[in-house]
Design an enzyme around this catalytic site. Structure first.
Site, PDB file in Angstrom:
ATOM      1  CE  LYS A 125      -4.485   0.828   0.305  1.00 40.10           C
ATOM      2  NZ  LYS A 125      -5.651  -0.023   0.011  1.00 40.10           N
ATOM      3  CG  ASP A 165      -7.330   3.207  -0.674  1.00 40.17           C
ATOM      4  OD1 ASP A 165      -7.804   2.066  -0.562  1.00 40.17           O
ATOM      5  OD2 ASP A 165      -7.363   4.037   0.267  1.00 40.17           O
TER       6      ASP A 165
HETATM    7  P1  NDP Z   1     -12.956   7.830  -2.451  1.00 39.46           P
HETATM    8  O1  NDP Z   1     -11.849   8.804  -2.352  1.00 39.46           O
HETATM    9  O2  NDP Z   1     -13.572   7.567  -3.771  1.00 39.46           O
HETATM   10  O3  NDP Z   1     -14.141   8.211  -1.449  1.00 39.46           O
HETATM   11  C1  NDP Z   1     -13.903   8.314  -0.083  1.00 39.46           C
HETATM   12  C2  NDP Z   1     -15.193   8.693   0.612  1.00 39.46           C
HETATM   13  O4  NDP Z   1     -14.980   8.591   2.010  1.00 39.46           O
HETATM   14  C3  NDP Z   1     -15.637  10.115   0.342  1.00 39.46           C
HETATM   15  O5  NDP Z   1     -17.017  10.190   0.405  1.00 39.46           O
HETATM   16  C4  NDP Z   1     -14.977  10.887   1.485  1.00 39.46           C
HETATM   17  O6  NDP Z   1     -15.671  12.085   1.806  1.00 39.46           O
HETATM   18  C5  NDP Z   1     -15.095   9.894   2.614  1.00 39.46           C
HETATM   19  N1  NDP Z   1     -13.972  10.076   3.547  1.00 39.46           N
HETATM   20  C6  NDP Z   1     -12.655   9.934   3.269  1.00 39.46           C
HETATM   21  N2  NDP Z   1     -11.903  10.207   4.354  1.00 39.46           N
HETATM   22  C7  NDP Z   1     -12.791  10.532   5.318  1.00 39.46           C
HETATM   23  C8  NDP Z   1     -12.623  10.879   6.666  1.00 39.46           C
HETATM   24  N3  NDP Z   1     -11.412  10.980   7.240  1.00 39.46           N
HETATM   25  N4  NDP Z   1     -13.761  11.112   7.389  1.00 39.46           N
HETATM   26  C9  NDP Z   1     -14.987  11.009   6.810  1.00 39.46           C
HETATM   27  N5  NDP Z   1     -15.185  10.673   5.522  1.00 39.46           N
HETATM   28  C10 NDP Z   1     -14.102  10.432   4.801  1.00 39.46           C
HETATM   29  O7  NDP Z   1     -12.367   6.470  -1.828  1.00 39.46           O
HETATM   30  P2  NDP Z   1     -12.883   4.969  -2.029  1.00 39.46           P
HETATM   31  O8  NDP Z   1     -14.352   4.945  -2.161  1.00 39.46           O
HETATM   32  O9  NDP Z   1     -12.028   4.362  -3.066  1.00 39.46           O
HETATM   33  O10 NDP Z   1     -12.454   4.324  -0.631  1.00 39.46           O
HETATM   34  C11 NDP Z   1     -13.331   4.231   0.481  1.00 39.46           C
HETATM   35  C12 NDP Z   1     -12.848   3.131   1.406  1.00 39.46           C
HETATM   36  O11 NDP Z   1     -12.853   1.878   0.690  1.00 39.46           O
HETATM   37  C13 NDP Z   1     -11.425   3.278   1.941  1.00 39.46           C
HETATM   38  O12 NDP Z   1     -11.355   2.719   3.233  1.00 39.46           O
HETATM   39  C14 NDP Z   1     -10.608   2.422   0.985  1.00 39.46           C
HETATM   40  O13 NDP Z   1      -9.401   1.980   1.570  1.00 39.46           O
HETATM   41  C15 NDP Z   1     -11.561   1.269   0.770  1.00 39.46           C
HETATM   42  N6  NDP Z   1     -11.335   0.468  -0.420  1.00 39.46           N
HETATM   43  C16 NDP Z   1     -11.242   1.030  -1.654  1.00 39.46           C
HETATM   44  C17 NDP Z   1     -11.063   0.231  -2.764  1.00 39.46           C
HETATM   45  C18 NDP Z   1     -11.017   0.791  -4.132  1.00 39.46           C
HETATM   46  O14 NDP Z   1     -10.885   0.001  -5.079  1.00 39.46           O
HETATM   47  N7  NDP Z   1     -11.134   2.085  -4.345  1.00 39.46           N
HETATM   48  C19 NDP Z   1     -10.927  -1.228  -2.645  1.00 39.46           C
HETATM   49  C20 NDP Z   1     -11.127  -1.727  -1.300  1.00 39.46           C
HETATM   50  C21 NDP Z   1     -11.299  -0.885  -0.254  1.00 39.46           C
HETATM   51  P3  NDP Z   1     -15.053  13.486   1.305  1.00 39.46           P
HETATM   52  O15 NDP Z   1     -15.245  13.485  -0.179  1.00 39.46           O
HETATM   53  O16 NDP Z   1     -15.844  14.520   2.023  1.00 39.46           O
HETATM   54  O17 NDP Z   1     -13.609  13.446   1.698  1.00 39.46           O
HETATM   55  O1  2IT Z   2      -7.955  -1.683  -0.384  1.00 40.36           O
HETATM   56  C1  2IT Z   2      -7.938  -2.219  -1.512  1.00 40.36           C
HETATM   57  O2  2IT Z   2      -8.126  -3.426  -1.674  1.00 40.36           O
HETATM   58  C2  2IT Z   2      -7.707  -1.343  -2.673  1.00 40.36           C
HETATM   59  N1  2IT Z   2      -7.580  -0.131  -2.517  1.00 40.36           N
HETATM   60  C3  2IT Z   2      -7.601  -1.936  -4.048  1.00 40.36           C
HETATM   61  C4  2IT Z   2      -6.233  -2.519  -4.283  1.00 40.36           C
HETATM   62  C5  2IT Z   2      -5.964  -2.952  -5.698  1.00 40.36           C
HETATM   63  O3  2IT Z   2      -4.802  -3.286  -5.945  1.00 40.36           O
HETATM   64  O4  2IT Z   2      -6.865  -2.970  -6.534  1.00 40.36           O
END
Ligand code: NDP
Ligand code: 2IT
Length: 443
Positions: A125, A165
């Site tokens: 990561k 992410d």
């Molecule tokens: P995005 O950047 O697309 O969206 C993040 C969302 O979470 C936004 O709505 C943001 O609000 C909110 N957010 C972020 N930080 C905070 C915080 N400190 N407090 C409150 N709200 C917060 O990210 P993803 O949707 O990609 O990721 C969301 C979660 O899913 C994370 O934990 C990530 O690690 C996990 N994840 C992501 C994957 C992926 O493929 N993208 C795969 C597996 C897990 P705002 O816009 O107001 O900041």
């Molecule tokens: O937390 C996660 O699994 C991710 N942000 C996606 C990782 C990836 O390599 O697609």
């Protein structure tokens, strides 16, 4: 105190202040230590001890110029945690709050998540404290180019393959890939989450959210229940939240809430498909706030989290430790029976303990949100084959893999006639990594 507990205590004292990393270690070790306790082969090979330290941590400076021609400096990180099963694989996060602790916890979790997928991927990561919010397109591009100027030395399609992410989506992956290609002259699968126009996989954008819903369906089926008609509260309004919502609506469930860091929206009768399309445009294209939304039947609640509403399933999809003890109590009061962790480590340890005591079914992140990295793995396969698969093939493989992950959790998490998904995911992931490490001897 056992040898292992001693080692964990020692590592914690050597890494003081890395509280999220410690939390992730405690979560895994709660189940792994009793499991390895009577297995001499894991004890002799000191697998647990070896897993407490990442293979390596890379920390670097990223210097770039903003639109006012001022020089800006950010911190960059890549934690290459474990490559026993395959090359390091895991996302990049751009958010002002990140520290080395954030990436160590995420890379540790990713190691076991990737193992659960059955695909050949180790755990890593990385990212930066750069905040894409409020930056111009040109600034985001220049930052991504400066970040890759250093990161490219440490990654490669058979070595370490980053993806997106928080704060790193399609746009950032495009700039990062463009920079990598420019610096190295090579066009290959070094990043996943690329646009399908230049080597990305169909459904990668949707995969984490879709995978979460498939996993939730598997859980409900294992409990002789079904998703259709369920009321779901989601936090977050980013990539994961939006595509979880899309699939839930498609499957006949209702999405009651979404949120961002400033507040949440609630539609008592469920967000419609048309309203979700408006929200997607607002968040993905206009990069706006949920407070800007003006839709019939949707209310906005400033400065609050969504958990006080009434629903059957809670799906935290924003960030780590967003569900605190008071939120856990609200989740219980809401009448929910399942918490599906779409974000990584979204529950504090206290919230997890509280909900487990109340017999809540918790789908842990390393299983429930594995869909993203599953399709990343399939993107690697397609890049290596110089082929591009149809969407149906990717989606079917995703569904089948989520079911396989469910079955691993059921195998290792069986307790009476219940399934402890947290235990099952922790032990299931550990066994794959540990067996590979054992085979390599002492390295
Ligand atoms: P995005 O950047 O697309 O969206 C993040 C969302 O979470 C936004 O709505 C943001 O609000 C909110 N957010 C972020 N930080 C905070 C915080 N400190 N407090 C409150 N709200 C917060 O990210 P993803 O949707 O990609 O990721 C969301 C979660 O899913 C994370 O934990 C990530 O690690 C996990 N994840 C992501 C994957 C992926 O493929 N993208 C795969 C597996 C897990 P705002 O816009 O107001 O900041
Ligand atoms: O937390 C996660 O699994 C991710 N942000 C996606 C990782 C990836 O390599 O697609």
């Amino acid at each position: 105190m056992s040898d292992h507990e001693d080692q964990i205590k020692r590592i914690k004292s050597q890494t003081q202040g890395q509280d999220q990393f410690h939390q992730a270690v405690d979560d895994v070790m709660e189940h792994v230590l009793p499991f390895v306790g009577d297995k001499q082969e894991y004890m002799d090979e000191k697998i647990v001890e070896r897993l407490l330290t990442p293979d390596r941590v890379i920390e670097f400076r990223v210097t770039w110029r903003d639109d006012n021609k001022e020089i800006q400096t950010n911190r960059g990180f890549r934690v290459q945690y474990n490559n026993a099963i395959g090359p390091y694989k895991g996302g990049l996060r751009f958010h002002p709050s990140v520290t080395l602790d954030t990436f160590k916890f995420l890379a540790f979790e990713q190691t076991f998540k990737n193992a659960l997928t059955g695909l050949p991927m180790g755990g890593g990561k990385g990212g930066s404290d750069f905040d894409p919010k409020g930056k111009s397109e040109a600034e985001v591009m220049r930052f991504c180019q400066a970040f890759m100027m250093e990161l490219h030395k440490y990654i490669g399609p058979d070595h370490d393959i980053p993806a997106g992410d928080i704060g790193v989506g399609n746009r950032e992956i495009g700039y990062l890939f463009g920079a990598y290609k420019q610096i190295t002259g090579v066009h290959h699968g070094v990043l996943t989450g690329k646009n399908p126009a230049f080597g990305g996989s169909c459904i990668r954008k949707e995969a984490t959210g879709y995978g979460c819903v498939y996993f939730l369906k598997d859980i409900l089926e294992a409990h002789d229940d079904k998703l259709e008609g369920k009321r779901c509260a989601i936090s977050g309004a980013g990539n994961v939240a939006l595509y979880t919502a899309e699939k839930l609506i498609e499957e006949g469930a209702s999405v009651i809430t979404l949120s961002d860091s400033k507040g949440y929206i609630c539609a008592k009768d469920g967000i419609s498909e048309e309203q979700l399309a408006v929200i997607r445009t607002l968040k993905e294209e206009k990069r706006g706030r949920l407070s800007d939304l003006n839709e019939k039947g949707i209310t906005y609640h400033d400065g609050k989290k969504p958990w006080q509403e009434e629903y059957d399933v809670a799906i935290p999809a924003a960030t780590q430790n967003e569900v605190e003890i008071e939120d856990a109590k609200n989740i219980q009061d809401a009448g929910a029976s399942v918490v599906c962790e779409a974000a990584n480590m979204p529950l504090t340890a206290e919230a997890t303990d509280f909900l487990r005591e109340k017999d809540m079914t918790i789908a842990p992140a390393k299983a429930a949100n594995a869909g993203g990295v599953v399709v990343s793995g399939l993107e690697r396969t397609q890049n290596a084959q110089r082929l591009s698969w149809g969407c149906r093939k990717v989606d079917e493989t995703l569904q089948r893999t989520m079911k396989d992950i469910h079955d691993i959790c059921a195998e290792y998490g069986k307790s009476g006639d219940q399934i402890d998904y947290i235990k099952g995911a922790n032990i299931g992931g550990f066994v794959s990594v540990a067996d590979a490490m054992k085979a390599y001897g002492v390295i």
